[in-house]
Design an enzyme around this catalytic site. Structure first.
Site, PDB file in Angstrom:
ATOM      1  N   CYS A 120       1.029  -1.349  -0.270  1.00 41.80           N
ATOM      2  CA  CYS A 120       0.035   0.083  -0.104  1.00 41.80           C
ATOM      3  C   CYS A 120       0.856   1.180  -0.100  1.00 41.80           C
ATOM      4  O   CYS A 120       2.088   1.344   0.532  1.00 41.80           O
ATOM      5  CB  CYS A 120      -0.846   0.220   1.140  1.00 41.80           C
ATOM      6  N   HIS A 170      -8.311  -3.668   2.216  1.00 43.63           N
ATOM      7  CA  HIS A 170      -7.271  -2.997   2.950  1.00 43.63           C
ATOM      8  C   HIS A 170      -7.532  -1.445   2.692  1.00 43.63           C
ATOM      9  O   HIS A 170      -7.402  -0.694   3.761  1.00 43.63           O
ATOM     10  CB  HIS A 170      -5.940  -3.247   2.378  1.00 43.63           C
ATOM     11  N   GLU A 171      -7.807  -0.934   1.644  1.00 42.05           N
ATOM     12  CA  GLU A 171      -7.924   0.490   1.593  1.00 42.05           C
ATOM     13  C   GLU A 171      -9.299   1.155   2.022  1.00 42.05           C
ATOM     14  O   GLU A 171      -9.169   1.974   2.553  1.00 42.05           O
ATOM     15  CB  GLU A 171      -7.823   0.736  -0.167  1.00 42.05           C
ATOM     16  N   HIS A 195      -8.500   2.164   5.520  1.00 38.66           N
ATOM     17  CA  HIS A 195      -7.972   3.328   5.354  1.00 38.66           C
ATOM     18  C   HIS A 195      -9.068   4.664   5.457  1.00 38.66           C
ATOM     19  O   HIS A 195      -8.922   5.508   6.199  1.00 38.66           O
ATOM     20  CB  HIS A 195      -6.753   3.558   4.220  1.00 38.66           C
ATOM     21  N   HIS A 247      -1.870   1.430   9.584  1.00 36.73           N
ATOM     22  CA  HIS A 247      -1.266  -0.023   9.061  1.00 36.73           C
ATOM     23  C   HIS A 247      -1.094  -0.910  10.302  1.00 36.73           C
ATOM     24  O   HIS A 247      -1.194  -0.338  11.740  1.00 36.73           O
ATOM     25  CB  HIS A 247       0.137  -0.021   8.420  1.00 36.73           C
TER      26      HIS A 247
END
Length: 308
Positions: A118, A264-265, A268, A274
């Protein structure tokens, strides 16, 4: 009727034209080249404090990009010297990734650094590690430590925005829109959030699409290999895939799974940083050909951030 010499001349001319066009096409598409933006690290294996080797300056830029190094007002920022600051940065990186903290660029450290990842920094505004939001849970004599983290200042969506809409840039492939929708459904099933696709990209809370190179958000992509995607903290709502990567639906050798990266994104987008937990969706790296799902650490992090 054309003479044999005229036909031969025509054939040679045609071949020259085709060759010129082929050369132009190759030059116009540099990303056909398979070299990775982190390939330079392979030549630095074994480097340690005191070394002066061409390419160390690129290592400094790599570690600066991901938050491990700040050479502000320091004389060694633009040279190839492996100095004290760089050694400390390598040690911190090794601690975050469960490697032996030697400060030397050993083969295991290089292997981790060259794994696709990332684009969001591991350390934001000087936070010492990816384990900045530790939380202990006691059950008699047993306890566990969570290793999720948050962005600086713990930004999050307000209580009035627990339903978020998402939209896609025009021409986003259907394989990607389907993968992202499945990722949102997974997060919805494990948090207090609900999600739905907006009628228009412009009005969506979360805007998703494919970009390449310098695309105007201050976080340029680097071509095949290296950075896979990035997203911004609440309430910016921006998530971009790197269009130069090889993407797949599911685990395909040599390609990166769209849904795993979306999981994952989206983390965020919701406010997670992380994690140092191996196998957590918020772990920064993702080798090609792998898939991953939500981990208990990811869900625990969201619940801690939003006090739910």
């Amino acid at each position: 009727m054309a003479s044999k010499s005229n036909l031969s001349l025509f054939t040679i001319t045609l071949l020259l034209v085709l060759l010129t066009l082929l050369c132009y096409a190759t030059a116009s598409h540099p990303h056909n080249k398979s070299s990775s933006p982190v390939e330079f690290l392979e030549h630095l294996k074994g480097c340690h404090k005191g070394d002066k080797v061409k390419g160390i300056n690129d290592l400094k830029k790599y570690l600066e990009k991901y938050g491990y190094l700040n050479y502000k007002n320091h004389s060694h920022s633009d040279d190839d010297e492996f100095d004290d600051l760089l050694e400390e940065a390598v040690k911190t990186y090794q601690i975050n990734y469960h490697l032996k903290s030697t400060g030397t660029l050993d083969s295991k450290t290089v292997s981790k650094m060259t794994t696709p990842r990332c684009g969001v920094a591991d350390i934001i505004n000087g936070t010492s590690s990816m384990r900045s939001a530790k939380k202990r849970h006691h059950h008699g004599s047993l306890h566990t430590t969570a290793h999720y983290s948050f962005f600086q200042g713990n930004p999050k969506w307000p209580s009035s925005k627990y339903h978020l809409t998402y939209g896609f840039l025009p021409n986003t492939p259907s394989e990607a829109t389907g993968a992202v929708a499945r990722a949102f459904a997974t997060w919805e099933g494990n948090t207090h959030f609900t999600f739905s696709q907006a009628q228009s990209y412009e009005n969506a809370d979360l805007k998703i699409g494919f970009q390449r190179g310098n695309h105007g958000d201050g976080a340029a992509f680097d071509g095949p290999g290296g950075t896979l995607a990035h997203a911004f903290s609440p309430t910016h709502g921006i998530f971009h895939y790197d269009a130069d990567e090889t993407w797949s639906v599911g685990a395909v050798p040599g390609a990166t799974d769209l849904e795993t990266v979306a999981l994952h994104e989206i983390g965020h987008l919701l406010g997670l940083g992380h994690s140092s937990v191996k196998g957590a969706i918020m772990e920064p790296t993702l080798p090609t050909g792998e898939t991953r799902g939500l981990h208990g650490d990811d869900v625990q992090g969201i619940k801690a951030l939003y006090n739910v």
